[in-house]
Write an enzyme that holds these catalytic residues in place. Structure first.
Site, PDB file in Angstrom:
ATOM      1  CD  GLU A 284      -3.358   0.065   1.958  1.00 45.63           C
ATOM      2  OE1 GLU A 284      -4.274  -0.736   1.764  1.00 45.63           O
ATOM      3  OE2 GLU A 284      -3.224   0.696   3.027  1.00 45.63           O
ATOM      4  CG  HIS A 305       6.023 -29.341  -1.510  1.00 44.22           C
ATOM      5  ND1 HIS A 305       6.470 -30.593  -1.844  1.00 44.22           N
ATOM      6  CD2 HIS A 305       6.811 -28.925  -0.479  1.00 44.22           C
ATOM      7  CE1 HIS A 305       7.471 -30.936  -1.027  1.00 44.22           C
ATOM      8  NE2 HIS A 305       7.695 -29.934  -0.200  1.00 44.22           N
ATOM      9  CE  LYS A 419     -12.170   1.734   0.938  1.00 46.16           C
ATOM     10  NZ  LYS A 419     -11.614   2.645   1.915  1.00 46.16           N
TER      11      LYS A 419
HETATM   12  O1  PA5 Z   1      -3.205   1.298   5.944  1.00 44.48           O
HETATM   13  C1  PA5 Z   1      -4.292   1.806   5.778  1.00 44.48           C
HETATM   14  O2  PA5 Z   1      -4.496   3.005   5.957  1.00 44.48           O
HETATM   15  C2  PA5 Z   1      -5.477   0.957   5.346  1.00 44.48           C
HETATM   16  O3  PA5 Z   1      -5.097  -0.362   5.106  1.00 44.48           O
HETATM   17  C3  PA5 Z   1      -6.552   0.963   6.413  1.00 44.48           C
HETATM   18  O4  PA5 Z   1      -5.997   0.500   7.621  1.00 44.48           O
HETATM   19  C4  PA5 Z   1      -7.736   0.107   6.017  1.00 44.48           C
HETATM   20  O5  PA5 Z   1      -8.233   0.510   4.773  1.00 44.48           O
HETATM   21  C5  PA5 Z   1      -8.840   0.207   7.058  1.00 44.48           C
HETATM   22  O6  PA5 Z   1      -9.236   1.523   7.225  1.00 44.48           O
HETATM   23  P1  PA5 Z   1      -9.986   2.021   8.503  1.00 44.48           P
HETATM   24  O7  PA5 Z   1      -9.091   1.825   9.677  1.00 44.48           O
HETATM   25  O8  PA5 Z   1     -10.289   3.443   8.253  1.00 44.48           O
HETATM   26  O9  PA5 Z   1     -11.248   1.182   8.651  1.00 44.48           O
END
Ligand code: PA5
Length: 430
Positions: A284, A305, A419
């Site tokens: 990310e 494997h 989303k």
């Molecule tokens: O690293 C991040 O910011 C994301 O992976 C969030 O943790 C994830 O999308 C969950 O978001 P939230 O904590 O707002 O529910």
């Protein structure tokens, strides 16, 4: 403590490539320190280690200990950065088959209704003593609006209220931002206990805030030792980050050279979720504007494997990062058997740990010879301090690597695309 060995990966680079990457990594590191890079409003993950909040740690310890004593089941309801860190630490530091402490169950990390239904059926079954289960629930969402988590929380808190009546309020803990988001509205209306994730700490950098600390403490892990392990790493990295910069520079040079996949592999099942946390941290943070390495996780020797052929002999665009931990626990010794029908007597007297270690060394050698640059991240012991140390090491490596790519390590604009499409299909009104 953690160190990353780069010597096997460096052989895939020329001196010039290595020197150039070394300069870029040093400049990126300086950018982070001087707070001149992108996303400087998100550097709270360093600030919390510079000035540790002992009162918060004490609070997490005392609530976690109480839950640990009372709960049969502790549900961690969150997705992405809101649960991967806790899961990584819990699985690294607690036994797979335990007879003490709550069962830790994850929810809100996907949208399977069948899973939630089965989870509720499980909650309704009596505990080992034949009594109704004692259930505690921690919902974690920084934005307070993430759909996966919100749906699961709606279902689970109804179950908690139906089951425990007014007592449900004292069993539900919410971790979210100081203000805003639907979760804060629910907290205001219901009176649940609230813990705050500071605005300047992003989800995937939040494991050392209440996001990770509360579930980790409820699992019976010493959060102070974990946190101060990270503080120790922070202080060490302020003095000397030569090993880390060598790792970042080598990884960056390989990325520039065209390597596209970073396979995070481990021979220790307890570290697979640590691989999952790192996969999200890297993926990310890096995946922006056509850049970055695709992080994948493999559990060896199981996946040798399934993926082994591809790693050994497939398209040569894979590098491998091994998470290795020194295991001090006594291990099973392989015994001699009369007849030796399975042909294993040549291993008799060896521990399974020794065999696993040889499998690791053999894999490193074979993959290297097959054209895979290999990094070995060595965690010196399976302790809260060392895991805390590793957490900060990888967070710092991520930030510097992404600065080297010229991107913002702390945002994730691409996550919004699915989303938007999903909400359109579901007919959500803006
Ligand atoms: O690293 C991040 O910011 C994301 O992976 C969030 O943790 C994830 O999308 C969950 O978001 P939230 O904590 O707002 O529910």
């Amino acid at each position: 403590m953690i160190t990353v060995e780069t010597k096997l990966a460096r052989t895939f680079l020329s001196d010039e490539e290595r020197n150039l990457a070394g300069t870029v990594a040093s400049e990126s590191s300086e950018k982070l320190d001087k707070r001149t890079g992108k996303g400087t409003e998100w550097l709270g993950w360093q600030d919390i280690l510079r000035e540790p909040n002992d009162a918060l740690l004490e609070n997490m310890e005392s609530i976690g200990t109480e839950i640990h004593k009372k709960a049969d089941v502790f549900i961690v309801c969150g997705i992405g950065g809101s649960y991967l860190g806790a899961r990584a630490v819990i699985e690294a530091l607690t036994p797979e088959f335990r007879d003490r402490g709550p069962e830790i169950i994850y929810a809100g990390h996907h949208i399977s209704g069948r899973y939630l239904q089965r989870l509720i059926a499980h909650l309704e079954k009596p505990n080992a003593n034949g009594r109704p289960k004692e259930v505690y629930l921690n919902v974690i969402s920084k934005s307070g609006t993430t759909m996966e988590t919100a749906i699961a929380f709606r279902v689970l808190r109804k179950w908690m209220h139906d089951h425990y009546g007014d007592d449900a309020v004292s069993r539900i803990f919410c971790t979210t931002s100081k203000e805003g988001g639907a979760l804060n509205k629910i907290i205001d209306a219901s009176g649940y206990r609230k813990f705050i994730l500071p605005d300047d700490v992003g989800g995937r950098f939040s494991v050392l805030t209440p996001v990770g600390l509360l579930p980790i403490a409820a699992a019976g892990i010493d959060v102070r030792r974990l946190f101060y392990g990270a503080v120790e790493c922070y202080e060490r990295m302020q003095q000397d980050r030569s090993n880390l910069l060598d790792y970042v520079a080598t990884r960056y040079a390989l990325c520039k050279k065209g390597y596209a996949i970073d396979l995070i592999a481990t021979f220790e099942p307890a570290l697979v979720s640590m691989g999952g946390w790192l996969q999200q941290l890297y993926g990310e943070s890096e995946g922006k504007n056509g850049k970055g390495l695709f992080p994948a996780v493999a559990q060896y020797s199981t996946d040798l494997h399934s993926l082994g052929q591809m790693v050994q002999d497939g398209k040569r665009n894979i590098m491998e990062t091994f998470l290795h931990i020194r295991n001090a626990e006594p291990s099973l010794t392989i015994f001699k058997e009369s007849g030796d029908y399975d042909g294993l007597n040549y291993l008799s007297g060896k521990t399974m740990e020794e065999v696993n270690e040889k499998a690791f060394l053999g894999t490193v050698q074979a993959h290297g010879e097959g054209g895979v640059p290999v990094f070995i991240a060595r965690i010196d012991e399976q302790s809260a301090e060392s895991i805390g140390h590793a957490i900060y090491y990888f967070e710092l490596a991520t930030a510097i690597f992404v600065y080297a790519l010229g991107e913002n390590p702390f945002d994730q604009p691409g996550v919004e695309a699915y989303k938007k499409a999903m909400f359109r299909l579901l007919g959500k009104q803006d």
